[in-house]
Scaffold this motif. Structure first.
Motif: not given
Length: 187
Positions: A76-100
């Protein structure tokens, strides 16, 4: 001079691209066996083991998880440095994500004798559009540090919906602990 500067900038850009490609390749090559190690340690941990064996398996598992997080952070640091870090916008369940994200840390906290509490307020629950992987990564990093620096007491993850206006929700995900905290001089 301008030609030499342009050539130097091009070489720097090529070197940066090569470094980013190398880090991405190495990250993938390291993650695959690390995931296998962590997964097998988890399976082994669910068998009948002596106390000593269980401690060793837990050490293998937590070490593998730590290495996986380090590899992710480096990439991630390398991607940030290269301005190539991209967020992946997709549907997700918040509870499942946090509990995982919290699941592994609950066990670590219990092993240390530290209370672990996860509270997701009902108004925050539901499906969202966003980057679930980054949310898990941030929660994992914060929770890992909270447990690492908390010898007694508790670690809490609290999720609240701060603002709801028809279609958008502002969430607050807070990790707090009773650990040593920051030196006021460092703030």
């Amino acid at each position: 001079r301008e030609t030499k500067l342009a050539k130097t900038l091009e070489q720097v850009s090529l070197a940066s691209d090569a470094k980013s490609q190398f880090l991405a390749t190495m990250s993938h090559e390291i993650r695959t066996p690390l995931n296998g190690i962590v997964g097998l340690a988890e399976v082994l941990n669910n068998t009948q083991l002596t106390t000593s064996q269980q401690e060793m398996v837990n050490l293998v598992r937590t070490s593998g998880e730590t290495l996986e997080r380090l590899v992710s952070d480096v990439l991630d640091s390398a991607k940030i440095e290269a301005d190539k870090l991209e967020l992946s916008i997709a549907p997700f369940d918040l509870r499942e994500t946090i509990e995982t994200a919290a699941h592994t840390f609950r066990r670590r906290a219990e092993e240390k004798g530290v209370a672990f509490n996860l509270v997701i307020q009902p108004e925050a629950e539901g499906r969202y559009l966003g980057d679930a992987v980054r949310i898990r990564q941030i929660i994992s990093n914060l929770t890992s540090n909270a447990i690492k620096f908390t010898e007694k007491g508790r670690v809490d993850i609290q999720v609240d919906a701060l603002e709801i206006d028809g279609e958008s929700v502002e969430l607050r995900i807070q990790v707090s602990d009773t650990g040593i905290g920051f030196d006021p001089k460092a703030s």
